[in-house]
Design an enzyme around this catalytic site. Structure first.
Site, mmCIF file in Angstrom:
data_model
loop_
_atom_site.group_PDB
_atom_site.id
_atom_site.type_symbol
_atom_site.label_atom_id
_atom_site.label_comp_id
_atom_site.label_asym_id
_atom_site.label_seq_id
_atom_site.Cartn_x
_atom_site.Cartn_y
_atom_site.Cartn_z
ATOM 1 N N HIS A 127 0.815 -1.210 0.000
ATOM 2 C CA HIS A 127 0.000 0.000 0.000
ATOM 3 C C HIS A 127 0.847 1.257 0.000
ATOM 4 O O HIS A 127 0.398 2.323 0.380
ATOM 5 C CB HIS A 127 -0.923 0.034 1.213
ATOM 6 C CG HIS A 127 -1.862 -1.134 1.251
ATOM 7 N ND1 HIS A 127 -1.596 -2.250 1.987
ATOM 8 C CD2 HIS A 127 -3.032 -1.343 0.630
ATOM 9 C CE1 HIS A 127 -2.582 -3.117 1.820
ATOM 10 N NE2 HIS A 127 -3.468 -2.598 1.003
ATOM 11 N N MET B 186 26.368 -9.757 -49.186
ATOM 12 C CA MET B 186 27.530 -10.608 -49.386
ATOM 13 C C MET B 186 27.196 -11.884 -50.164
ATOM 14 O O MET B 186 28.065 -12.593 -50.623
ATOM 15 C CB MET B 186 28.237 -10.977 -48.077
ATOM 16 C CG MET B 186 27.530 -10.756 -46.788
ATOM 17 S SD MET B 186 28.345 -11.704 -45.519
ATOM 18 C CE MET B 186 29.280 -10.444 -44.689
#
Ligand SMILES: *[C@@H]1O[C@H](CO)[C@@H](O)[C@H](O)[C@H]1NC(C)=O
Ligand SMILES: *[C@@H]1O[C@H](CO)[C@@H](O)[C@H](O)[C@H]1NC(C)=O
Length: 479
Positions: free
Chosen positions: A136, A408
């Site tokens: 709380h 590549m």
């Protein structure tokens, strides 16, 4: 109180044969829920109440007493499973009370919670953490300096299980537990995963078997940036109830949320393992020479690759290749090259993955990992051809690029062939790949980094393709 009573009566009217209230140990709650129980009993409802007080914060006896925290979620699950089996109220109460003795929770937070429209519930200077807080917004029992997740979790579990502490949970090596890592509101999934991992390994390090894990937001304090750990000692019956099917929306029931109590930490990659015990073969020398050639040509072209990369990327293509080359050279000078090419490929895959980094590291590593398989037991030319093909396919599968996409990947498909044509083919490949690298100049980037750049700004050959051509040329010339 009135709403609690209304809820009990609604359940009775819906045909419930009994009602159990699960109440967290806060004075106001005990009073109001207690009053509702009394009034419901006066109306003839079979109703009972259990108090959850799983808080492990207090070392000294305290007037406030142990609060009910996230361990309450365990209690809801066990009681719910028993109720679903149709057990009578008294039996459920009895089993739940037994389970309550074996549950403990402790929270830690980096921030207070703030109720909308109100000031923060307590002040917490930066760099400090609050240990042992309630849900709380009550402050905790002590302040700690911010530390790593491992340290914090270790501290928390020490505190929770310290026999000298009034509110500890007795836990010893060999015990089996259910672990709940509860987000108090504002932690990210990433942070939750880090804490969860730390908690599991801390417990396992103490010989405690982590039978189940739940990790997520189960009982929050608004947006508090903190976490609580709940532990429930578990026997077969507790696990059976914990595992019982439920359609409760907040219950984590997807596979992957729960894990069984094995250690699932990944082994570190096998990079740098000593291969000197592995036998040297006739190929060792050749392969070592070839690698030296490849690495030195990459180092020579470092600046050239960087400058090509500056046109389409962040200009570090030469550096990343040089990094890999240096790592391989370093490795070559301290290890014997294994005679089996497959083994060499696997080792290189690990090295490249660890030391090269980035997408290129992952791509080369993918290539080498896939290429290693056909070369495990063979090293004749056909196996090499299959390996090159497997490597390229792996890059294509995961990289999502095809020849012609300006990446590549410029490698033509290889077919198994005889030794004499192998050399020819290698030569053709070298020329082709140099041509290929050159020709990427005119391609439109459809994948990879360059694909984010406007086409007219990318006019130079792709640096990745040039690097591959460099590698192939070095391989060919070293033969
Ligand atoms: C609940 O808290 C009270 C103080 O408010 C304390 O006296 C009591 O022992 C606590 N209950 C449990 C089960 O620990
Ligand atoms: C998980 O939840 C769904 C409904 O949300 C339910 O149908 C299913 O049975 C649950 N599974 C388990 C194992 O509890």
């Amino acid at each position: 109180m009135a709403s609690v009573l209304a809820a009990i009566l609604a359940l009775r009217d819906a045909g419930a044969s009994g009602v159990l209230l699960i109440v967290k140990n806060y004075t106001g709650d005990r009073l109001n829920f207690g009053l509702a129980v009394e009034q419901a009993r006066n109306r003839g409802v079979a109703v009972d109440m259990v108090i959850v007080a799983d808080d492990c914060a207090f070392s000294q006896p305290s007037k406030a007493g142990r609060r009910g925290l996230c361990g309450t979620v365990f209690v809801h699950k066990l009681a719910g499973a028993l109720a679903a089996e149709g057990r009578p109220l008294e039996e459920i109460v009895c089993q739940v009370k037994e389970a309550l003795k074996n549950i403990g929770t402790l929270g830690v937070s980096l921030s207070p919670c703030s109720v909308p429209g109100c000031l923060p519930s307590f002040d917490l200077p930066p760099g400090e953490m609050e240990l042992g807080l309630g849900i709380h917004g009550e402050p905790g029992i002590k302040r700690l300096k911010v530390a790593t997740a491992d340290e914090v979790v270790n501290n928390m579990i020490d505190h929770m299980t310290n026999p000298a502490s009034q509110s500890h949970l007795a836990l010893k090596s060999g015990d089996s537990v259910v672990l709940c890592v509860n987000n108090l509101g504002a932690l990210s999934r990433l942070e939750m995963a880090v804490v969860t991992r730390a908690a599991i390994s801390c417990l396992e390090g103490r010989g405690v078997q982590v039978a189940r894990v739940m990790s997520g937001s189960f009982m929050t304090s608004l947006e508090m940036a903190g976490v609580s750990l709940s532990l429930m000692k578990a026997n077969q019956e507790v696990l059976r109830l914990f595992d019982a099917k439920t359609s409760a929306p907040a219950w984590p029931n997807q596979s992957g949320v729960r894990v069984s109590g094995r250690s699932y930490t990944l082994d570190p990659p096998a990079v740098g393992t000593d291969v000197s015990s592995q036998s040297e073969g006739p190929l060792s020398g050749v392969m070592a020479n070839t690698l030296e050639m490849v690495c030195s040509s990459l180092l020579q072209r470092q600046e050239e690759l960087n400058s090509l990369d500056r046109a389409s990327g962040d200009g570090d293509c030469g550096n990343t290749h040089a990094q890999a080359a240096k790592a391989i050279l370093e490795w070559l000078h301290s290890h014997v090259v294994p005679g089996c090419p497959g083994q060499l490929m696997s080792t290189l895959a690990g090295l490249v993955q660890e030391r090269m980094g980035g997408s290129s590291g992952a791509l080369y590593s993918l290539f080498l990992t896939a290429a290693a398989v056909p070369l495990k037991d063979h090293c004749h030319p056909a196996a090499w051809a299959t390996a090159m093909h497997a490597g390229t396919e792996a890059i294509r599968r995961y990289g999502g690029a095809d020849p012609g996409d300006r990446t590549m990947v410029r490698t033509p498909k290889m077919v198994p062939c005889s030794l004499s044509t192998w050399y020819q083919l290698v030569h053709i490949r070298v020329c082709r790949s140099e041509l290929g690298a050159e020709s990427t100049r005119d391609l439109i980037a459809r994948a990879g980094r360059a694909s984010y750049i406007a086409t007219e700004r990318v006019t130079l050959p792709d640096p990745g393709a040039v690097a591959i051509a460099t590698i192939l040329r070095a391989v060919f010339q070293s033969e």
